[in-house]
Structure formats: structure tokens, C-alpha cells
Scaffold this motif. Structure first.
Motif, PDB file in Angstrom:
ATOM      1  N   LYS A   8       0.842  -1.200   0.000  1.00  0.00           N
ATOM      2  CA  LYS A   8       0.000   0.000   0.000  1.00  0.00           C
ATOM      3  C   LYS A   8       0.876   1.248   0.000  1.00  0.00           C
ATOM      4  O   LYS A   8       1.778   1.396   0.844  1.00  0.00           O
ATOM      5  N   PHE A  46       0.665   5.649  -0.257  1.00  0.00           N
ATOM      6  CA  PHE A  46      -0.254   6.732   0.068  1.00  0.00           C
ATOM      7  C   PHE A  46      -0.010   7.944  -0.821  1.00  0.00           C
ATOM      8  O   PHE A  46       1.127   8.372  -0.997  1.00  0.00           O
ATOM      9  N   HIS A 103      -3.900   4.480  -1.512  1.00  0.00           N
ATOM     10  CA  HIS A 103      -4.797   5.403  -0.797  1.00  0.00           C
ATOM     11  C   HIS A 103      -4.805   6.664  -1.656  1.00  0.00           C
ATOM     12  O   HIS A 103      -3.833   7.415  -1.674  1.00  0.00           O
ATOM     13  N   VAL A 114      -7.826   1.424  -2.636  1.00  0.00           N
ATOM     14  CA  VAL A 114      -8.418   1.029  -1.354  1.00  0.00           C
ATOM     15  C   VAL A 114      -9.485   2.028  -0.930  1.00  0.00           C
ATOM     16  O   VAL A 114      -9.522   3.166  -1.393  1.00  0.00           O
ATOM     17  N   HIS A 115     -10.330   1.594  -0.040  1.00  0.00           N
ATOM     18  CA  HIS A 115     -11.403   2.382   0.598  1.00  0.00           C
ATOM     19  C   HIS A 115     -11.967   3.508  -0.283  1.00  0.00           C
ATOM     20  O   HIS A 115     -11.964   4.682   0.092  1.00  0.00           O
ATOM     21  N   SER A 169     -10.421   8.583   6.692  1.00  0.00           N
ATOM     22  CA  SER A 169     -10.012   9.121   5.393  1.00  0.00           C
ATOM     23  C   SER A 169      -9.914   8.016   4.362  1.00  0.00           C
ATOM     24  O   SER A 169      -9.297   6.985   4.658  1.00  0.00           O
TER      25      SER A 169
HETATM   26 ZN    ZN Z   1      -5.773   4.533   3.564  1.00  0.00          ZN
END
Ligand code: ZN
Ligand code: URP
Ligand code: ZN
Length: 469
Positions: free
Chosen positions: A154, A156, A187, A242-243, A292
Motif C-alpha cells: 500500500k 499513500f 490510498h 483502497v477504501h 479518510s
Molecule cells: Zn488509507
């Protein structure tokens, strides 16, 4: 030790039929009709009558943060409390995020997470790596992490000074995965622009929790998602967002996919059920909903539900990252940017998606299984051992009562956090029996799991889930 689950309706991502399930040791031995009358099945050590129940794969939550150090504190669930809560809710596998600290190798970050998880986890778990620094050495190390069963990383595009990487670093990491078969997870929020807005709002004295949402507009998630997909296209690799929380970000994914980019994305229950109105609750109450990307105006939810139906969103995970309201969220009492970011959710995902998805008529039971178990297992290198019910697969099984009605509450949940985002919400559905590798973790309202019984899962490389029929 053999177990027969009889008379239930067995649901996989492909099919739904009345059938019995025979488990021998840790694996499923057979699925079929009338097994109860035959040979070994008739003499099973344990028989579970699943009449009127669905028999489904244990849930796989590919986005959790147990004990994450973040916002000046630590996520309140550790691997013992968080995985027990997951099991109560029907999730039998998580994939958590190990974190590379600044100046550290990826191996050091991974080893630290294994030390935390191994003695405590009640359920099987895999790990992704959060990569905070990119260098030639770290790029080479990504290959070695993949050999150790950690093929997803992951990165960011938000949180400057904490996690954020620049586009060059992201592109270099993506280019490496073109050779080593790893998967970059992003992200996707424009951290630079958001940071300017945050400082502006604070200077104007706007300190309440709702400003967390107002300073992270959905356009900046859409922009970053578009940029992430463009960078992946240039590198010639798949990418996983993601998310995902907003219609702008979903449009960027849909647009990328329509021109053939292998772009994938997950959303989370909080973006399907909660909204900016929750962040704007009176007093400091909105702090309970600070995560977030932030919760969006409620009209984004219909778009996300559509994305789950059309397969532009392939996975529902939780981004479970709980902080106590009283002791931890309070850190941002006078400054919304100091509220630790993250919500509890690992226990509620299975039932919430059933209730708002299947019971409400948005998705079929087979699509539910695809979203909650099969697609995550495929994409994150766990299939077919996990994520489905089939002979030879791990016997990770949920016996689910679709008629049970209950009310979600912090007074009854098992997550180690002092509030529920869904306090008072009535839901249909209850995982009544939860099994991992043939062992009962939850039955008759009792928890029978053991800390440390969960195993670290070495995952294989990314493989795309075929679109649902
Ligand atoms: Zn995240
Ligand atoms: O607010 C969130 N999402 N907290 C957890 C860290 C992350 O960005 O996933
Ligand atoms: Zn997260």
C-alpha cells in the motif's frame, strides 16, 4: 474429527443450492445432497442442523489495521481482540497492513507485524506492507517480500509527512511490480491540496469534526484515483484502489476499466451506510466518524451500490482502524486534524452487507459471497484454499441465519472500542456458527477460539477475479 452441516442452503459465488457439507479435519471433504445418509457423513463426530440457514464461506477482510500507530496513538484493537471480533461477525481471515517505519527495511516492518500477530491471532491472517520510502534497495526488497508471501504494497497519495509518496516514487514502485508480479494498492487522495485546505480552515477557526470532511473534497479523491490509474497504465500493471468513497473516484475506476486498464477497487460499509451528516453531528460526536477518505454526502451511496452490482467495485473490506471516543478521538477536541483517523468495523461487515445488500434487494446471495470472500481471496492470492466452499478448501464456514433480527451496539459488540458507528441500527442476519479450518470459533453465542490458533498465510501473486456471470 468430522463435522456434517446438514439441511442448509449452500451459497458460493457461482451457485446456491440445498446441500450438506462434510468436513474432515481442517478441510471440506464433500458437498452434496443426501450426504447425511451416506458412509462417513452418517457417522460424523459433530452434526450441525442448518435448516433455514445459509451455509457460506467465512468472510475475508483484506483491509484491517490492528494496533496501527497513527495520529499520536495506536488503533485500539490488537490481533487478539480484533480477530476475535472478526470471528464473532463471520470473518475468518484478515489481511492486515504491516508498516515500514522511516529508515527501516521492509523485512523489519514485516517481522514486527508477525511478532504482534502470531501469538494473538484467533483467525488466519495475511499481511500487506505499507511502504513509506522508495529507494533502489526497497524496490529490490519488494521482490523478497513477495517470496515471503506478501505480494501487495500500500502506497499513500495523502498524509504528507506521515505516509505520502510522490508520483515518481509511486511510478517506480509500480514499474517494479511489472517485473515481480506484486500489486500496488493506493490510498488515493490529493494530500498536498488537502493539506492547504486544512491549514486554511484551522486558521479561520473552523475546528469542528465536520471540517475533516469539508477539507477532503471528493474531487481530490477523484483526481488522485485518476492519477493512480494513469500511472499504472503507464507502468503496464494492475492497480487496486483502497477504501473508495465517492462517485468521482468510482468514475475514474470505471473510465480506466472501460479502456482496458486492469484497475480494481474496494469500498467499505461506512461509505455505503454513513454520510457527512454523521460527521456533522452536534458537539464533538462527529469525531466518531472521522476517517479518510471522509464520509461523503449521502447521495454518493447509490453510486457505490451500483458499482458493486456492475463489478466496477469488486471487494467490500472494512479499513477497520478503531480509536476510543473518550480517550483517543478526544485528541482532536480543538483541532479536527488531530482526531485519529479511522473507524471500527471488522465485526459488522458480514451482516451489514447482507442486511443492506441482500435483504434490501441490491445484490444476490451469490454476489454477496463474491464481494465478501471469493473476490478478495482471488485478488489477494488465497483462492481456492480460502474464499469458497469446495472439496479440498479450508473448512472456513459460516452458518448464517437470515431471519435473526438484532440491534448493533457498543454494548454488545466485541471490538475493543467504546462506541459503534451503527449504534441502534436494526439489522437482519446473524452468523450463528463460525468455523475456521474445521474448528468452531463461535456457536450458540459462545466464543471457542484460541489466541495464536490463527496461522500466517503466505499468499501468492495477484490474480484478477473474473467478472460475475
Ligand atoms: Zn488509507
Ligand atoms: O482513516 C483511515 N482510513 N485510517 C486508517 C489508515 C488508512 O488510511 O487506511
Ligand atoms: Zn486503511
Amino acid at each position: 474429527m468430522t463435522t456434517l452441516i446438514k439441511n442448509g442452503t449452500v451459497v458460493t459465488a457461482a451457485d446456491m443450492a440445498r446441500a450438506d457439507v462434510l468436513i474432515d479435519g481442517e478441510r471440506i471433504q464433500a458437498i452434496g445432497t443426501g450426504l447425511a445418509e451416506t458412509g462417513t457423513a452418517a457417522a460424523a463426530d459433530t452434526v450441525i442442523d442448518a435448516a433455514g440457514r445459509y451455509v457460506m464461506p467465512g468472510g475475508i477482510d483484506v483491509h484491517t489495521h490492528m494496533e496501527l500507530p497513527f495520529g499520536g496513538t495506536f488503533a485500539s484493537d490488537d490481533f487478539a481482540t480484533g480477530t476475535a471480533a472478526a470471528a464473532w461477525g463471520g470473518t475468518t481471515t484478515i489481511v492486515d497492513f504491516a508498516v515500514q517505519s522511516y529508515g527501516e527495511t521492509l523485512a523489519q516492518g514485516l517481522d514486527r507485524w508477525l511478532e504482534k500477530a502470531d501469538p494473538k491471532s484467533h483467525i488466519d491472517y495475511g499481511l500487506h506492507l505499507i511502504v513509506r520510502e522508495i529507494s533502489d534497495g526497497i524496490l529490490r526488497e519488494m521482490d523478497r517480500m513477495i517470496d515471503r508471501g506478501v505480494p501487495s504494497f500500500k502506497l499513500f497519495m495523502a498524509y504528507p509527512g506521515v505516509f505520502m509518496l510522490d508520483d515518481a516514487s509511486i511510478f517506480r514502485a509500480m514499474s517494479r511490480t511489472a517485473d515481480n508480479g506484486g500489486l500496488i494498492m493506493l490510498h488515493a487522495e490529493n494530500g498536498g491540496a488537502i493539506d492547504v485546505l486544512v491549514q486554511r480552515y484551522l486558521a479561520e477557526g473552523k475546528t469542528a469534526p465536520v471540517n475533516h470532511g469539508l477539507t477532503r473534497p471528493s474531487s481530490m479523491e477523484g483526481e488522485a484515483t485518476h492519477r493512480a490509474i494513469a500511472l499504472a497504465e503507464l507502468a503496464g500493471v494492475p492497480v487496486y484502489i483502497v477504501h473508495l468513497s465517492s462517485r468521482e473516484a468510482l468514475s475514474a475506476v470505471r473510465e480506466g476499466r472501460s479502456r482496458g486498464v486492469p484497475a480494481y477497487a474496494e469500498t467499505c460499509p461506512q461509505y455505503l451506510y454513513l454520510s457527512l451528516d454523521d460527521l456533522a453531528r452536534p458537539g464533538f460526536e462527529g469525531a466518531k466518524f472521522v476517517c479518510s477518505p471522509p464520509l461523503r454526502p449521502a447521495d454518493h451511496q447509490a453510486d457505490l451500490w451500483r458499482g458493486l452490482v456492475t463489478d466496477d467495485l469488486q471487494v467490500v473490506s472494512t479499513d477497520h482502524c478503531p480509536f476510543d471516543y473518550k480517550d483517543q478521538k478526544i485528541l482532536g477536541k480543538d483541532d479536527f486534524s488531530a482526531i485519529p483517523n479511522g473507524l471500527p468495523g471488522v465485526e459488522d461487515r458480514y451482516t451489514l452487507l447482507w442486511d443492506g445488500g441482500v435483504a434490501a434487494g441490491h445484490i444476490s446471495p451469490t454476489r454477496f459471497v463474491e464481494l465478501i470472500a471469493t473476490a478478495p481471496a482471488r485478488m489477494f492470492g488465497l483462492y481456492p484454499r480460502k474464499g469458497t466452499l469446495a472439496p479440498g478448501a479450508d473448512a472456513d464456514v459460516v452458518v448464517f441465519n437470515p431471519d435473526a433480527e438484532r440491534t448493533l451496539s457498543a454494548t454488545t459488540h466485541h471490538m475493543r472500542v467504546d462506541y459503534s458507528c451503527y449504534e441502534g441500527r436494526k439489522v437482519r442476519g446473524q452468523p450463528e456458527v463460525v468455523m475456521q479450518r474445521g474448528n468452531v470459533l463461535v456457536r450458540d453465542g459462545k466464543f471457542l477460539g484460541q489466541p495464536g490458533a490463527g496461522r500466517f498465510l503466505q499468499r501468492s501473486r495477484f490474480s484478477p477475479a473474473p467478472a460475475p456471470a
